[in-house]
Enzyme design. Sequence first.
Site, PDB file in Angstrom:
ATOM      1  N   ASP A  95      18.791   7.552  31.785  1.00 25.41           N
ATOM      2  CA  ASP A  95      19.684   8.581  32.382  1.00 25.41           C
ATOM      3  C   ASP A  95      19.086   9.079  33.777  1.00 25.41           C
ATOM      4  OD1 ASP A  95      21.468  10.669  31.670  1.00 25.41           O
ATOM      5  OD2 ASP A  95      20.134  11.913  30.780  1.00 25.41           O
ATOM      6  N   GLY A 151      20.910  22.917  34.600  1.00 26.33           N
ATOM      7  CA  GLY A 151      19.573  22.096  35.066  1.00 26.33           C
ATOM      8  C   GLY A 151      19.844  21.085  36.002  1.00 26.33           C
ATOM      9  N   ASN A 154      16.513  15.763  37.976  1.00 25.21           N
ATOM     10  CA  ASN A 154      15.308  15.023  38.170  1.00 25.21           C
ATOM     11  C   ASN A 154      14.446  15.150  36.895  1.00 25.21           C
ATOM     12  OD1 ASN A 154      14.841  17.751  38.769  1.00 25.21           O
ATOM     13  ND2 ASN A 154      13.384  17.556  40.101  1.00 25.21           N
ATOM     14  N   LYS A 177      23.580  23.758  30.225  1.00 21.98           N
ATOM     15  CA  LYS A 177      24.439  22.874  30.938  1.00 21.98           C
ATOM     16  C   LYS A 177      23.506  22.011  31.701  1.00 21.98           C
ATOM     17  CE  LYS A 177      26.457  22.528  34.913  1.00 21.98           C
ATOM     18  NZ  LYS A 177      26.397  20.783  35.141  1.00 21.98           N
ATOM     19  N   PRO A 178      23.383  20.536  31.328  1.00 19.24           N
ATOM     20  CA  PRO A 178      22.719  19.812  31.961  1.00 19.24           C
ATOM     21  C   PRO A 178      23.285  19.139  33.547  1.00 19.24           C
ATOM     22  CG  PRO A 178      22.864  18.832  30.232  1.00 19.24           C
ATOM     23  CD  PRO A 178      23.860  19.758  30.171  1.00 19.24           C
ATOM     24  N   SER A 179      22.796  18.879  34.502  1.00 20.69           N
ATOM     25  CA  SER A 179      23.512  18.053  35.594  1.00 20.69           C
ATOM     26  C   SER A 179      24.441  16.977  35.046  1.00 20.69           C
ATOM     27  CB  SER A 179      22.323  17.521  36.444  1.00 20.69           C
ATOM     28  OG  SER A 179      23.137  16.794  37.270  1.00 20.69           O
ATOM     29  N   PRO A 232      21.412  26.455  47.984  1.00 18.34           N
ATOM     30  CA  PRO A 232      22.690  26.985  48.338  1.00 18.34           C
ATOM     31  C   PRO A 232      23.313  27.162  47.043  1.00 18.34           C
ATOM     32  CG  PRO A 232      22.433  24.846  49.511  1.00 18.34           C
ATOM     33  CD  PRO A 232      21.141  25.062  48.585  1.00 18.34           C
ATOM     34  N   GLU A 251      15.108  28.577  39.987  1.00 23.63           N
ATOM     35  CA  GLU A 251      13.997  27.508  40.346  1.00 23.63           C
ATOM     36  C   GLU A 251      14.710  26.772  41.314  1.00 23.63           C
ATOM     37  OE1 GLU A 251      10.938  27.703  39.726  1.00 23.63           O
ATOM     38  OE2 GLU A 251      10.897  29.156  38.013  1.00 23.63           O
ATOM     39  N   CYS A 285      11.082  19.048  43.186  1.00 20.89           N
ATOM     40  CA  CYS A 285      11.175  20.078  43.866  1.00 20.89           C
ATOM     41  C   CYS A 285       9.902  20.657  44.570  1.00 20.89           C
ATOM     42  CB  CYS A 285      11.665  21.228  43.075  1.00 20.89           C
ATOM     43  SG  CYS A 285      10.909  21.613  41.668  1.00 20.89           S
ATOM     44  N   GLY A 455      13.187  30.911  45.188  1.00 21.26           N
ATOM     45  CA  GLY A 455      13.657  31.258  44.010  1.00 21.26           C
ATOM     46  C   GLY A 455      13.315  32.967  43.528  1.00 21.26           C
ATOM     47  N   GLU A 459       8.894  30.252  35.614  1.00 22.29           N
ATOM     48  CA  GLU A 459       8.973  29.452  34.196  1.00 22.29           C
ATOM     49  C   GLU A 459       7.517  29.412  33.856  1.00 22.29           C
ATOM     50  OE1 GLU A 459      11.635  26.336  35.240  1.00 22.29           O
ATOM     51  OE2 GLU A 459      13.135  27.748  33.952  1.00 22.29           O
TER      52      GLU A 459
HETATM   53  P1  NDP Z   1      22.456  21.351  42.458  1.00 21.53           P
HETATM   54  O1  NDP Z   1      22.386  22.726  43.120  1.00 21.53           O
HETATM   55  O2  NDP Z   1      23.401  20.711  43.054  1.00 21.53           O
HETATM   56  O3  NDP Z   1      22.975  21.510  40.912  1.00 21.53           O
HETATM   57  C1  NDP Z   1      21.964  22.304  39.962  1.00 21.53           C
HETATM   58  C2  NDP Z   1      22.941  22.496  38.743  1.00 21.53           C
HETATM   59  O4  NDP Z   1      23.809  23.631  38.978  1.00 21.53           O
HETATM   60  C3  NDP Z   1      23.767  21.334  38.291  1.00 21.53           C
HETATM   61  O5  NDP Z   1      23.754  21.186  36.884  1.00 21.53           O
HETATM   62  C4  NDP Z   1      25.016  21.671  38.712  1.00 21.53           C
HETATM   63  O6  NDP Z   1      26.279  21.184  38.426  1.00 21.53           O
HETATM   64  C5  NDP Z   1      25.024  23.274  38.790  1.00 21.53           C
HETATM   65  N1  NDP Z   1      26.220  23.971  39.603  1.00 21.53           N
HETATM   66  C6  NDP Z   1      26.577  23.827  40.941  1.00 21.53           C
HETATM   67  N2  NDP Z   1      27.245  24.818  41.199  1.00 21.53           N
HETATM   68  C7  NDP Z   1      27.374  25.442  40.387  1.00 21.53           C
HETATM   69  C8  NDP Z   1      28.010  26.852  40.452  1.00 21.53           C
HETATM   70  N3  NDP Z   1      28.769  27.406  41.503  1.00 21.53           N
HETATM   71  N4  NDP Z   1      27.762  27.794  39.205  1.00 21.53           N
HETATM   72  C9  NDP Z   1      26.964  27.182  38.257  1.00 21.53           C
HETATM   73  N5  NDP Z   1      26.500  25.788  38.219  1.00 21.53           N
HETATM   74  C10 NDP Z   1      26.374  25.203  39.295  1.00 21.53           C
HETATM   75  O7  NDP Z   1      21.007  20.642  42.320  1.00 21.53           O
HETATM   76  P2  NDP Z   1      20.804  19.101  41.913  1.00 21.53           P
HETATM   77  O8  NDP Z   1      21.047  18.699  40.369  1.00 21.53           O
HETATM   78  O9  NDP Z   1      21.290  18.162  43.079  1.00 21.53           O
HETATM   79  O10 NDP Z   1      19.499  19.043  42.004  1.00 21.53           O
HETATM   80  C11 NDP Z   1      18.579  18.925  43.190  1.00 21.53           C
HETATM   81  C12 NDP Z   1      17.817  20.373  43.440  1.00 21.53           C
HETATM   82  O11 NDP Z   1      17.204  21.148  42.481  1.00 21.53           O
HETATM   83  C13 NDP Z   1      16.875  20.388  44.837  1.00 21.53           C
HETATM   84  O12 NDP Z   1      17.399  21.411  45.663  1.00 21.53           O
HETATM   85  C14 NDP Z   1      15.753  20.540  44.134  1.00 21.53           C
HETATM   86  O13 NDP Z   1      14.577  20.957  44.822  1.00 21.53           O
HETATM   87  C15 NDP Z   1      16.207  21.597  42.938  1.00 21.53           C
HETATM   88  N6  NDP Z   1      14.898  21.465  42.016  1.00 21.53           N
HETATM   89  C16 NDP Z   1      14.226  22.792  41.774  1.00 21.53           C
HETATM   90  C17 NDP Z   1      13.311  22.606  40.874  1.00 21.53           C
HETATM   91  C18 NDP Z   1      12.328  24.126  40.742  1.00 21.53           C
HETATM   92  O14 NDP Z   1      11.895  24.090  39.544  1.00 21.53           O
HETATM   93  N7  NDP Z   1      12.199  24.927  41.682  1.00 21.53           N
HETATM   94  C19 NDP Z   1      12.842  21.443  40.048  1.00 21.53           C
HETATM   95  C20 NDP Z   1      13.866  20.367  40.187  1.00 21.53           C
HETATM   96  C21 NDP Z   1      14.979  20.527  41.062  1.00 21.53           C
HETATM   97  P3  NDP Z   1      26.865  19.799  38.903  1.00 21.53           P
HETATM   98  O15 NDP Z   1      25.778  18.890  38.978  1.00 21.53           O
HETATM   99  O16 NDP Z   1      27.739  19.402  37.958  1.00 21.53           O
HETATM  100  O17 NDP Z   1      27.466  20.109  40.149  1.00 21.53           O
END
Ligand code: NDP
Length: 485
Positions: A95, A151, A154, A177-179, A232, A251, A285, A455, A459
Site C-alpha cells: 500500500d 487518515g 504515511n 476514511k483512509p487516504s 491546510p 493531527e 509528520c 493541531g 492521541e
Molecule cells: P491531506 O491533508 O491531503 O489529506 C488527509 C486526509 O484528509 C485524506 O484522507 C484526504 O482525502 C482527506 N481530506 C482532504 N480534504 C478534505 C476535506 N475537505 N474534508 C475532509 N477530508 C478531507 O494529507 P496527506 O494525506 O497528503 O498526508 C500528508 C500530511 O499529513 C502531511 O502534512 C503530514 O504532516 C500530515 N500528517 C500528520 C500526522 C500527525 O499525526 N500530526 C501524521 C501523519 C501525517 P484525500 O487523500 O482523498 O484527499
Amino acid sequence: MSYDPQPAGSHYIGGAYVEDKAGAEIAVIYPATGKRIATLHAATPAVIEQALAAAEAAQKDWAKWSPRERGRVLTRAAQIMRERNRELSELETLDTGKPLQETLVADATSGSDALEYFGGLAATLTGEHIQLGDDWVYTIREPLGVCVGIGAWNYPTQIACWKTAPALACGNAMVFKPSETTPLCALKIAEIMVEAGAPAGLFNVVQGYGEVGASLVTDPRVAKVSLTGSAPTGKKVYAAAAGEMKHVTMELGGKSPLIVFDDAELDNAVGGAILGNFYSSGQICSNGTRVFVQRDLVEPFLDRLKERLGGVVAGDPMDEAVNYGPMVSEKQMRIVQEFIRKGKDEGARLVTGGGQMAGAGFFLEPTVFADVTDDMTIAREEIFGPVMSVLAFDTEEEAITRANATPYGLSAGVFTRDISRAHRVIRQLEAGSCFINSYNDAPVEAPFGGVKASGVGRENSKEAINHYSQVRSVYVRMGDVEAPF
Ligand code: NDP
C-alpha cells in the site's frame, strides 16, 4: 498466507464488504514499481448513508456494554493483529511502499499496541465523586457517539488504530476514511475487529477522496472528527466541524527543529537526524527536518552523516535487507523534487543526494542540504520527503528563537550531554512531542500531538480519553432548597 491486495469490496460496513461501482475509481499503485495492484471505488452518497446508519445503530448498543467487555474486544483484536503481523505488514508495504523491514516493526505492531493499551484502560474509565459538605457532585463519563476518522497515507494502519482504539474503548462507534492513496489495511482491521467480537457496524471503513471526508464531517449524526493530514486540510475540516460544534482532534503537519549542541555524542545525534529525516523515506509528520547544528560541529556532523548514508539499501521493499523505500506516489515524488529544486535555486549547499534513483518506482535519494538559512523555502515549508536541512547556530538562545520561528509546533529534539541544558532548552521549545537525545519515539503510553498550527487534541496515552468522551456533572443536594422567594 499473504493477503490479496484486491479486497472483496471497497468498503467495510456493518460487518461485511460493500461495493458500489458507481463511485469514482481509485487505482491502488505499488510505489516500488508504479504498477496497479488493486482497484477500488469511492463511496457514493448511498454508501456513506449506509455506514453512518450502521455506526449509529451499533454505537447505541456498544455504549451499554460494560467497559471491561469492550476492552476485551480490543485486546483480542490486538492479539489477532500480532498473530497476523507478517501478512498485515506485507499489505502495508504494498500500500505504502515502505520497506517490510520497517512495516514489520512499526505499523501493525504500533496499531496493536494502541488496541492493547486502550483495551486495558477501558475498565478504568469512570466518573468521580466530589464531596461538598453534605452535598455532593458525581460525574458521568460518557461516549460522544459516532466518530469519524480521516487518515493520511504515511501510516495507514497506525492512524486507523490510534483513532479507533480510544474511540471504541470509550463506547463510541467509528466510520474511518483512509487516504485514497493507501486504502487497503484499514479494511483488514475492520475484519479483525469483527473477528475479535466487535458488533457489526461498530467500525466501518469507507473509501474516497476529500469530498467523501467532507460529507462525513458535516453529517449531523457525527459527534466527533479526528483528522490526520496536512495543516491546510486541517483548517478546512476544523471549520466544517465547527458548524455544529463537533469535537475535533487535528493531527497535522510540522517543520520540527532538531538542535544538536557541540557537546552531543556525535553518532547518536547523527542517528537521531537519520531517524528524523529518512525513516519511511522522510514521510513522517513529526520529522526533525530543520537540523540546527552548533557551528563547530557542522562539518564533523555532515561527514559522519554522509558516511552513515552509505548504509542506505534501496530496492525491492519486500526484501527484508532493504531499509529504504520509495515515495508513496509519483505525485509526492514530484512535490519533493520541486522542493529540492528550490533548495538549490535559493543557494543551499547540496551535500548529498538530490536526484531520483534509477529504475521503476518513485525512489528519491536521501538528500542533505547545508548552509540553509531560515528564510529558505526548504527551511519553512513541510516537504514530507527525504530532505534534511542543516542550519548552523552559535548560541543556545539563538537556537531556541530560531527553532520556534515557525507557525508549526509538532515535535522538537535536543542532543547534548549537558543534562540541565537539555531540560532548559526543551522546556522553551514550542512543540507537543519532544525528545532528549533521541528522535521520533512514539510509544502509545505518551501523548502525541502538536501545538500552534500542528493541531489540537492528543492521541495515545490517557490524554486521548478526554478527546473521545465527555463528562457531565450531577449536583446532589441532601438538605432543603433555599430560594430567595
Ligand atoms: P491531506 O491533508 O491531503 O489529506 C488527509 C486526509 O484528509 C485524506 O484522507 C484526504 O482525502 C482527506 N481530506 C482532504 N480534504 C478534505 C476535506 N475537505 N474534508 C475532509 N477530508 C478531507 O494529507 P496527506 O494525506 O497528503 O498526508 C500528508 C500530511 O499529513 C502531511 O502534512 C503530514 O504532516 C500530515 N500528517 C500528520 C500526522 C500527525 O499525526 N500530526 C501524521 C501523519 C501525517 P484525500 O487523500 O482523498 O484527499
